[in-house]
Design a protein around this motif. Structure first.
Motif, short mmCIF file in Angstrom:
data_model
loop_
_atom_site.label_atom_id
_atom_site.label_comp_id
_atom_site.label_asym_id
_atom_site.label_seq_id
_atom_site.Cartn_x
_atom_site.Cartn_y
_atom_site.Cartn_z
N LYS A 1 0.90 -1.12 0.24
CA LYS A 1 0.08 0.05 0.04
C LYS A 1 0.87 1.20 0.16
O LYS A 1 0.14 2.24 -0.29
N HIS B 1 -7.04 12.74 1.69
CA HIS B 1 -7.09 11.43 1.66
C HIS B 1 -8.17 11.20 0.51
O HIS B 1 -8.89 12.09 0.22
N TYR B 2 -8.28 9.76 0.34
CA TYR B 2 -9.33 9.40 -0.61
C TYR B 2 -9.28 10.56 -1.99
O TYR B 2 -10.36 10.50 -2.50
N SER C 1 -7.85 -0.45 3.24
CA SER C 1 -8.69 -0.47 1.91
C SER C 1 -7.55 -0.72 0.90
O SER C 1 -6.54 -0.52 0.98
N ASN D 1 -6.18 0.02 -1.87
CA ASN D 1 -5.45 1.13 -2.57
C ASN D 1 -4.10 1.49 -2.33
O ASN D 1 -3.89 1.31 -0.99
N SER E 1 -10.43 4.98 -2.36
CA SER E 1 -10.57 3.24 -2.15
C SER E 1 -11.47 2.88 -3.40
O SER E 1 -12.15 3.29 -4.04
#
Ligand code: TXA
Ligand code: MG
Length: 335
Positions: free
Chosen positions: A58, A231-232, A145, A147, A153
Motif C-alpha cells: 500500500k 485522503h481518498y 482499503s 488502494n 478506495s
C-alpha cells in the motif's frame, strides 16, 4: 522477507477461489477481498511478515493501525479486553455490516496491527465472500482499503487490479461494493462512544442503539489515516463549490487551458462550456455513496487535471459523503 513482487490472479469469488485465498493467507500471502464497503487488502492478522508486506504494498506508514476483520461478533473477545456492553449492542445491531469498533486491545493484537496503539479496530464485514473467506481461513484478516496510500478506495475488483497488480497474490471479485464508502469507526475505548470516521452506518442509527451520549472525535489523531486532511484523493485537484458556481468556474478553468471534469447530479448542470467533461452522479445519497469513488477515478481516466464538485446536504449518509469529498479536496502538502 515476503517478496514484494507477485503474480496477481483475479478470480470470481467462487468456493474454490475462496479456498485458494484461504491457503494463500495461511502461507503469509496477500488476498484482496470484496467487502460491502470497499475492497480490502487482506493479510493474516497474526503474521507479522504478511502484515508488513501488506503495508509495503500500500505504501502506507508502518505506524498506522489497520482494521482486523472477524467472521463473527463473538471473536471480539479474542482481540479486545474490557469490552463494554455498548460494543455487544452495536455488534448485534450492525454486524455483519459497515461498522468498525475501536476497543482496548488484547495481547493477540500485535503492535504491527495496531501501529503501537493500545486499542484495536474490529469489524465483521457484510459481504458473503468476505465472510466465506474468513471462515475458510479460520483466523482474522487485517485489511485496509486495497488502494495505494492516500488514493481513492477501490469499489470494484478492476480498481484493485489497476492499483495493486504485482503487489497482491489474489484478487477475489465479488462485484461492485454495495455501500461504496468505508465503515463507520466508533471509538468505545475511552469516555463516551465517539465516531472517528463517518461511514455506512449513520450517527442517528448509532445513537438510536446507544441511547446515550455520542461524540465526535478523531480528526485530530495523525495516526488515523482516514483523518488526514488529504485522503481518498484522485490525481486531479478537487475543488468544492456551490451549484450555482459550477458552470462559471468550469468555463474559467477551461479558459485557462485546464482539462476540467464536473461531478454533478442530474439537473445541476445547465449548458457546459466546450471541453468540460460532465460526470453524472446518481440521485439519492445511497446511490451517490456507492458510485462516488468510481466517479473520482473517472476524473483521472478522462485525463482531467481539475474536478469540480458540490457537497450534499450533511444529514444521514450525506455526512460521510461530504467528509470524503472534503478529504479528496484537502491540501496535498499535508500528507
Ligand atoms: O470499510 C472499511 O473500514 C474498509 C474495509 C476494507 O473494511 N477498511 C478501511 O481500512 O477503510 P483503512 O485501513 O483504509 O482505514 C481504516 C481506518 C484508518 O483510518 C485507521 O487509522 C483506523 O481505521 N483505525 C484502525 N484501527 C484503529 C484504532 N485502533 N484506533 C483508531 N483508528 C483506527
Ligand atoms: Mg483507506
Amino acid at each position: 522477507m515476503v517478496p514484494l513482487s507477485r503474480t496477481t490472479q483475479l478470480l470470481p469469488a467462487t468456493d474454490s477461489a475462496i479456498a485458494a485465498g484461504a491457503a494463500i493467507l495461511r502461507r503469509g500471502g496477500l488476498v484482496a477481498l470484496p467487502t460491502e464497503t470497499v475492497y480490502g487488502l487482506g493479510a493474516d492478522a497474526e503474521n507479522v511478515a504478511a502484515v508488513q508486506a501488506m503495508f509495503a504494498a500500500k505504501g502506507r506508514p508502518a505506524d498506522h493501525p489497520v482494521i482486523v476483520h472477524l467472521a463473527a461478533a463473538e471473536q471480539i473477545s479474542l482481540w479486545a479486553r474490557d469490552i463494554p456492553a455498548a460494543a455487544w449492542q452495536l455488534a448485534a445491531a450492525f454486524w455483519p455490516g459497515p461498522m468498525t469498533l475501536v476497543l482496548p486491545r488484547s495481547p493477540k493484537a500485535g503492535d504491527f496491527v495496531t501501529g503501537g496503539l493500545d486499542t484495536v479496530g474490529l469489524r465483521v464485514p457484510g459481504h458473503p465472500a468476505a465472510l466465506a473467506l474468513l471462515r475458510a481461513f479460520g483466523g482474522a484478516i487485517a485489511a485496509p482499503s486495497a488502494n495505494r496510500f492516500g488514493h481513492v478506495s477501490p469499489t470494484t475488483a478492476e480498481h484493485v487490479r489497476d492499483e495493486l497488480s504485482g503487489f497482491v497474490d489474489l484478487i477475489l471479485d465479488g462485484g461492485p461494493c454495495q455501500v461504496g464508502l468505508e465503515s463507520t469507526i466508533i471509538d468505545l475505548s475511552r469516555g463516551d462512544p465517539a465516531i472517528l470516521r463517518p461511514g455506512g452506518i449513520t450517527a442517528d442509527k448509532v445513537a438510536a442503539v446507544l441511547r446515550g451520549a455520542l461524540g465526535q472525535r478523531g480528526a485530530h489523531s495523525p495516526r488515523v489515516s482516514g483523518s488526514l486532511e488529504s485522503h481518498y484523493a484522485p490525481r486531479a485537484t478537487v475543488e468544492l463549490i456551490t451549484r450555482s458556481e459550477l458552470a462559471i468556474r468550469a468555463a474559467q478553468l477551461a479558459g485557462q487551458g485546464h482539462r476540467v471534469a464536473v461531478l454533478a447530479r442530474p439537473g445541476d448542470l445547465g449548458e457546459l462550456p466546450a471541453g468540460v467533461q460532465a460526470i453524472i452522479l446518481p440521485a439519492g445519497d445511497e446511490n451517490l455513496a456507492r458510485e462516488l469513488y468510481a466517479a473520482l477515478r473517472r476524473v483521472d481516466e478522462l485525463g482531467c487535471g481539475v474536478a469540480l464538485a458540490t457537497l450534499p446536504a450533511e444529514t444521514g449518509l450525506g455526512v460521510a459523503i461530504a467528509d470524503r469529498l472534503r478529504r479528496a479536496a484537502g491540501p496535498r502538502e499535508s500528507v
